[in-house]
Design a protein around this motif. Structure first.
Motif, PDB file in Angstrom:
ATOM      1  N   LEU A  95       0.833  -1.194   0.000  1.00  0.00           N
ATOM      2  CA  LEU A  95       0.000   0.000   0.000  1.00  0.00           C
ATOM      3  C   LEU A  95       0.870   1.246   0.000  1.00  0.00           C
ATOM      4  CD1 LEU A  95      -3.034   0.431   0.076  1.00  0.00           C
ATOM      5  CD2 LEU A  95      -2.857   0.693   2.526  1.00  0.00           C
ATOM      6  N   ASN A  96       0.613   2.148  -0.923  1.00  0.00           N
ATOM      7  CA  ASN A  96       1.358   3.401  -1.016  1.00  0.00           C
ATOM      8  C   ASN A  96       0.508   4.495  -0.381  1.00  0.00           C
ATOM      9  OD1 ASN A  96       2.863   5.614  -1.644  1.00  0.00           O
ATOM     10  ND2 ASN A  96       2.894   5.278  -3.856  1.00  0.00           N
ATOM     11  N   MET A  97       0.902   4.964   0.792  1.00  0.00           N
ATOM     12  CA  MET A  97       0.100   5.944   1.521  1.00  0.00           C
ATOM     13  C   MET A  97       0.108   7.316   0.862  1.00  0.00           C
ATOM     14  SD  MET A  97      -1.333   4.196   3.748  1.00  0.00           S
ATOM     15  CE  MET A  97      -2.138   5.457   4.702  1.00  0.00           C
ATOM     16  N   LYS A  98       1.030   7.574  -0.068  1.00  0.00           N
ATOM     17  CA  LYS A  98       1.039   8.858  -0.777  1.00  0.00           C
ATOM     18  C   LYS A  98      -0.215   9.008  -1.648  1.00  0.00           C
ATOM     19  CE  LYS A  98       6.013   9.427  -0.918  1.00  0.00           C
ATOM     20  NZ  LYS A  98       7.212   9.516  -1.761  1.00  0.00           N
ATOM     21  N   ASN A  99      -0.805   7.888  -2.048  1.00  0.00           N
ATOM     22  CA  ASN A  99      -2.009   7.952  -2.866  1.00  0.00           C
ATOM     23  C   ASN A  99      -3.234   8.366  -2.060  1.00  0.00           C
ATOM     24  OD1 ASN A  99      -0.534   7.041  -5.035  1.00  0.00           O
ATOM     25  ND2 ASN A  99      -1.080   4.913  -4.738  1.00  0.00           N
ATOM     26  N   PHE A 100      -3.135   8.400  -0.732  1.00  0.00           N
ATOM     27  CA  PHE A 100      -4.275   8.703   0.117  1.00  0.00           C
ATOM     28  C   PHE A 100      -4.162  10.064   0.794  1.00  0.00           C
ATOM     29  CE2 PHE A 100      -4.095   4.096  -0.089  1.00  0.00           C
ATOM     30  CZ  PHE A 100      -5.397   3.815  -0.459  1.00  0.00           C
ATOM     31  N   GLN A 101      -3.205  10.873   0.397  1.00  0.00           N
ATOM     32  CA  GLN A 101      -3.038  12.169   1.032  1.00  0.00           C
ATOM     33  C   GLN A 101      -4.094  13.153   0.531  1.00  0.00           C
ATOM     34  OE1 GLN A 101       0.958  13.505   0.584  1.00  0.00           O
ATOM     35  NE2 GLN A 101       1.769  12.034   2.043  1.00  0.00           N
TER      36      GLN A 101
END
Length: 58
Positions: free
Chosen positions: A33-39
């Motif tokens: 999971l890439n948390m940058k996509n949820f910022q």
């Protein structure tokens, strides 16, 4: 009737096992999971009928 019930239960158990195996395979092969996509980037503004500010959605 007992034989039919045993066959029915066997089919259900095999189907549940196959479903769990498929789900495990999908989860195991999923990329991390890439948390940058949820910022938070930008909020949406809802306007009323007269184009005045009504509400801001985040």
């Amino acid at each position: 009737m007992t034989l039919t019930f045993i066959i029915f239960l066997t089919i259900i158990v095999v189907d549940i096992g196959a479903g769990i195996g498929i789900m495990y395979s999908y989860i195991k092969d999923a990329p991390p999971l890439n948390m940058k996509n949820f910022q938070y980037i930008e909020s949406s503004i809802i306007l009323d009928i007269n184009e005045g500010f009504y509400q801001q959605l985040q």
